[in-house]
Design an enzyme around this catalytic site. Structure first.
Site, PDB file in Angstrom:
ATOM      1  N   SER A   1       0.832  -1.213   0.000  1.00 33.34           N
ATOM      2  CA  SER A   1       0.000   0.000   0.000  1.00 33.34           C
ATOM      3  C   SER A   1       0.862   1.256   0.000  1.00 33.34           C
ATOM      4  O   SER A   1       0.445   2.308   0.456  1.00 33.34           O
ATOM      5  CB  SER A   1      -0.931  -0.013   1.207  1.00 33.34           C
TER       6      SER A   1
ATOM      7  N   GLY B   1       3.357   2.890  -5.104  1.00 29.12           N
ATOM      8  CA  GLY B   1       2.981   2.101  -6.272  1.00 29.12           C
ATOM      9  C   GLY B   1       1.598   1.493  -6.119  1.00 29.12           C
ATOM     10  O   GLY B   1       0.718   1.666  -6.967  1.00 29.12           O
TER      11      GLY B   1
ATOM     12  N   GLU C   1      18.833  14.632   5.137  1.00 29.95           N
ATOM     13  CA  GLU C   1      17.727  15.261   5.861  1.00 29.95           C
ATOM     14  C   GLU C   1      17.808  14.954   7.357  1.00 29.95           C
ATOM     15  O   GLU C   1      17.580  15.826   8.192  1.00 29.95           O
ATOM     16  CB  GLU C   1      16.396  14.810   5.245  1.00 29.95           C
TER      17      GLU C   1
END
Lengths: 463, 463
Positions: free
Chosen positions: A18, A21, A180
Site C-alpha cells: 500500500s 505504487g 535530511e
C-alpha cells in the site's frame, strides 16, 4: 442476446503493498470494472520521504501514515486486507498471506506487486540493533526516542567522556534521507533544544554524516552535492566521505577511511540510511519466472513492467529494475498508474468484445528530485535545472503538501509545519518507554525463547 | 552592610512529577527567588483527560503530551531531570532518583510531591495484561492498536464466533474516562469506520460499559448520570451497572451481577478504567511521617497540604487525601499553585528579614466537572448548574482548548478537532507492530529471564 445469462465474474486485481505504487494503482482503477484487493502487512499508506520528520519531532506518525482503509473506504471496488504475503503462485494465480496465524489465499487475474524495499546492512544484519534504519513508522518512533533519550542521558550523567559519547550522533549514508536526518538533528541541537538543559549546551552536540561514496547526494550531481555538503557543514554537521563502516556496537562504530586506516567514533545514537534491499518477494517471483534479479534483489521486468512470460503480473516501485530507474516515489507512482491503465484498457476491451490493445512501453517522466537540508534550505534538480536555498525549499514544501495523502489533514499538517519552521517549538517530541525499548525487547524475546529450548533439552539429557 | 558577603545559597525547591500539580506549581514559582528541579520518569507533561482521544485516533500523542523541558526552557529558575524517584529522605531532605542505572541525589529546602496515581486492578494485577488501563501515552497507543487491530482481525477471520468476539469491546469502569472511551469506540464503529471493511459491518460491533456501582458518572449526580447513560445507549453502548468483574483472560471476562449470578462476556479487546491507586511514594512518605493513608494509598495532609510535622513538604493532586477532594486536574492545579504561593511568600519574607507569614488553609474552588459522551454531546456540572448536550460540549471544548498546555499547538489541535468532529476522518489511526506488542514482549522478557536462571540452576545441579 445475453440478457438472461448470469453476469460473468469480475476481473480480479490483487495489489501487494500500500505504498506509492500500490495505492496509486488502486486509485487509478477506481472506475474500472474490476474487484481489487490490496494486501499489506501494515494498515497505513506510508509517506516514506517524510519519515525523518517523525524521527525528529516535526510531524506525528498519523500525519504521514494515513489509514489505507480510510483512504479507500469510498472506493467501492477496492478491499483492504491486512497480511504478510508468504507465497505468490504464478501458475495457480494465487497470493497467500498470513495474519496472526490465519492464512488466506486470494486468487487474481491481474497482479500488481509493489512491496517496496527494506533497509540493507550489506550482510551485517547485526548492525540493526545498534543503528536502526528509516523504513517504517516503528523505525522513526524508535529513532525519535533514541535521539531525545541521548540528550536526556547527557543531562543525567556526570562523566564528561560518557556525555561526549551521548552527544555524538552518527548518520550512515548521505543520500536524501541521511542528509535530511543529519540536517534535522543539527537543527534540534543548535536551535530547538537550546536552553532546555542545565548541565550542558546542546550546541556542543557533534553530528557526523558518513558515506563510503565520495559525494553527498550522488544522484543530484556534483554541483548540488557540494552545495548540500557546504550547507550541512555551515549547520555544524561533520561530513565524512569515502568512509566505510566496518563495525557497529552499542557504544560506537568503526570506520575505514579511503586510505585504508581504521578508527573508532564513540557514539550512542546511530542512524542507518545507507542501503536498500528489495522485498524478498522479488527473489521468489524471479525463481518462478526465470527473471533476472540485481544485487539489491530487484526484479528485471519487461518494457511493460511485467514479469517475463507473465503479462498479467506487474512489478512496480522499489522492487522493479528497469532502465536504472531510481527507488523514488515518482517511479513507483508512475509505474502503479501505468499498470492500472493497461489492466483497465484490457478489461474494457474484453467486455466490449474488442481486441486487446497492444501495450505501449512504460516511459518514466522525470519530474526532478529534491532534498531538504534544514528549514528554508533545500536542493532541487528539475528538468536539468538546479535550484538551491529558499526557492528550492518552497518548491519542496509545495510538492510535499500536495502529495501528503491524508487529504483532510493537509491544512493541519501545513499549519504544524509553519509553527515548527517559524518558531523553535516542535510538537512531536513525545517518546515513551515502549517506543524506545520495544524493538530490542521483541528481538531478545525470540533469542531467549530459542535459548530456553536449548537449555531444557540439556536438562532432559542430563536427567 | 552585607554588600560584600557572598550571596546565600538560593532556596531549593524539588518538584516530583510533571503532571498538573507539578507543572502548575513550577510555573507559579517562575518569579520566585528559588532554584527548582522537576523530577519525573517521563519527559512530557501529560494532559491525562484527553488520553482517550489518543486511544481512539482523534489526537496524536504529541498534542496532549508536550515536552516538559520545552515548556520550561525559558524559565531560568527551573531545571528538568528525567528519573524514577526511589527514595525521599525527610530527615536528610533529599530525593534519590534513578535513570538507566545512574543514581542522583537532589537536596531540597521545600518539596512538592505530585507523583499522581496509577491504574488499580484492586489486587488483580494479572488483569493488566488483557485489559490495559488508561494512565500513560503507552497505554493509549497500545489501546489504539488493540481496538483497530480487533477490527482488522475481524476482517481476516472466517469464523463467525471469533468475529463476534473480536467485535465485542468491553470498557470496565463508568467514570469520565470509561464513558468517554465507550462513547468514542461507538463513534468509531458506527460512524468513522462505516464502509471501510468488506467482510462485516462495523455497526454490528458491540460496546459494553460495565461498572460495579449502580450509576454512570457517580460524582456528577443522578440526573447527569442517567442523562449520560441514555445518550450512551442511543449511541449503541450497552450500559451494565451493578456488575463486578471477577476474572479477565485473553478471550473475555467473567462478570458477577448484583444478584450474584456470574456470566462470561467473550471479548478480545478490553479497557480498564475502574480504579486508581496513588503513587507508591505516598506510602513511603506516610511511613516516615506517621501520616494516615487511605485505601487508595493517598496521604492525609494537614490543612496547608503538608505532611504532618513537615511544613516544608507539600503533597498535591491525586496523591493527596483531604476533604474528600476528587482526583481531577483542577484539584492538582489549585494544590500546586497553593504550595508555590506559600513557598514564594516565605522565601520573600525571609529575604527581607520579615517574620514568616502564617499560612491560610487550602480552599478548593470547585469550577465544575465535565465529560464528553460523543461529538456535540457532553454533560457538565458548574456551580450546581447542570448542562447537557451541545452547549455542554461547546463548554467542554472551550475549556480543553484553553488548557491544552502545548501552547503553540493549540490552534493546530483545534483545527484537527474540527476536522474530526465535522467529518468522519480521523488523522491518528496509525498503529505499529511495536505499539501493539511492546508491553507484553517487555513483560514476557522479564519472566523468561527469571525462568532461564532457574533452568540453568537445574542444569548445574543435574551435572
Amino acid at each position: 442476446m445475453s440478457n438472461h445469462q448470469s453476469p460473468p465474474a469480475r476481473h480480479r486485481v490483487v495489489v501487494i503493498g500500500s505504498g506509492f505504487g500500490g495505492l496509486f494503482a488502486t486509485k487509478a482503477l477506481r472506475r474500472a470494472d474490476v474487484d481489487i484487493t490490496v494486501i499489506d502487512r501494515t494498515t497505513h499508506h506510508l509517506f516514506q520521504p517524510l519519515l525523518y520528520q517523525v524521527a525528529t519531532g516535526i510531524l506525528s506518525e498519523g500525519e504521514i501514515a494515513p489509514s489505507t482503509r480510510m483512504i479507500l473506504k469510498d472506493q467501492a471496488n477496492a478491499a483492504v486486507r491486512l497480511g504478510d504475503v508468504t507465497t505468490i503462485d504464478l501458475t495457480e494465480r494465487t497470493v497467500t498471506s498470513e495474519h496472526l496465524g490465519q492464512t488466506t489465499v486470494t486468487g487474481y487475474d491481474s497482479l500488481i506487486v509493489s512491496a517496496g524495499a527494506q533497509q540493507s546492512y550489506f550482510g551485517n544484519d547485526h548492525f540493526a540493533e545498534h543503528a536502526p534504519g528509516m523504513k517504517t513508522i516503528d523505525d522513526a518512533l524508535e529513532l525519535r526516542g533514541r535521539i531525545l533519550g541521548a540528550f536526556e542521558q547527557a543531562e543525567v550523567t556526570t562523566d564528561p567522556q560518557e556525555r561526549a559519547r551521548l552527544l555524538t550522533f552518527v548518520v550512515v549514508g548521505a543520500g536524501p534521507t541521511g542528509v535530511e536526518m543529519a540536517g534535522q538533528i543539527a537543527e534540534l541541537a543548535h536551535r530547538t533544544l537550546v536552553g532546555a538543559y542545565s548541565n550542558f549546551d546542546p550546541r556542543d552536540a557533534r553530528i557526523v554524516l558518513l558515506d563510503a561514496a565520495s559525494a553527498v547526494l550522488p544522484p543530484f550531481g556534483d554541483n548540488l552535492g557540494s552545495e548540500a555538503a557546504e550547507t550541512l557543514e555551515k549547520l555544524g554537521v561533520e561530513v565524512r566521505l569515502g568512509a566505510s563502516v566496518t563495525d557497529v556496537d552499542a557504544g560506537g562504530l568503526t570506520v575505514r577511511d579511503a586510505d585504508g586506516t581504521e578508527h573508532r567514533i564513540e557514539s550512542v545514537c546511530k542512524v542507518w540510511s545507507a542501503g536498500v534491499a528489495a522485498s524478498p518477494l522479488g527473489r521468489r517471483l524471479a525463481e518462478q519466472s526465470g527473471a533476472d534479479i540485481d544485487r539489491a534483489g530487484r526484479v528485471a521486468v519487461d518494457e511493460d513492467l511485467t514479469l517475463p512470460g507473465n503479462p498479467n503480473v506487474f512489478v512496480v516501485g522499489d522492487m522493479m529494475s528497469r532502465d536504472r530507474l531510481p527507488g523514488v516515489a515518482q517511479v513507483a507512482i508512475q509505474g502503479g498508474r501505468y499498470a492500472a491503465k493497461q489492466i483497465a484498457a484490457e478489461v474494457t476491451a474484453a467486455a466490449k468484445g474488442r481486441p486487446v490493445p497492444e501495450r505501449t512501453p512504460f516511459r518514466y517522466r522525470d519530474k526532478g528530485s529534491m532534498a531538504t537540508i534544514c528549514r528554508f534550505n533545500a536542493v532541487a534538480e528539475i528538468g536539468g535545472l538546479e535550484v538551491t536555498g529558499f526557492l528550492a525549499w518552497i518548491m519542496w514544501l509545495a510538492v510535499h503538501v500536495v502529495y501528503v495523502v491524508g487529504f483532510r489533514s493537509r491544512l493541519a499538517t501545513l499549519l504544524s509545519w509553519a509553527w515548527t519552521f517559524l518558531g523553535t517549538w516542535r510538537g512531536q517530541l513525545t517518546n515513551t518507554h515502549q517506543q524506545i525499548t520495544a524493538r530490542n525487547a521483541i528481538a531478545q524475546l525470540h533469542y531467549l525463547e530459542r535459548r530456553i529450548e536449548d537449555t531444557e533439552a540439556d536438562v532432559a539429557r542430563a536427567s
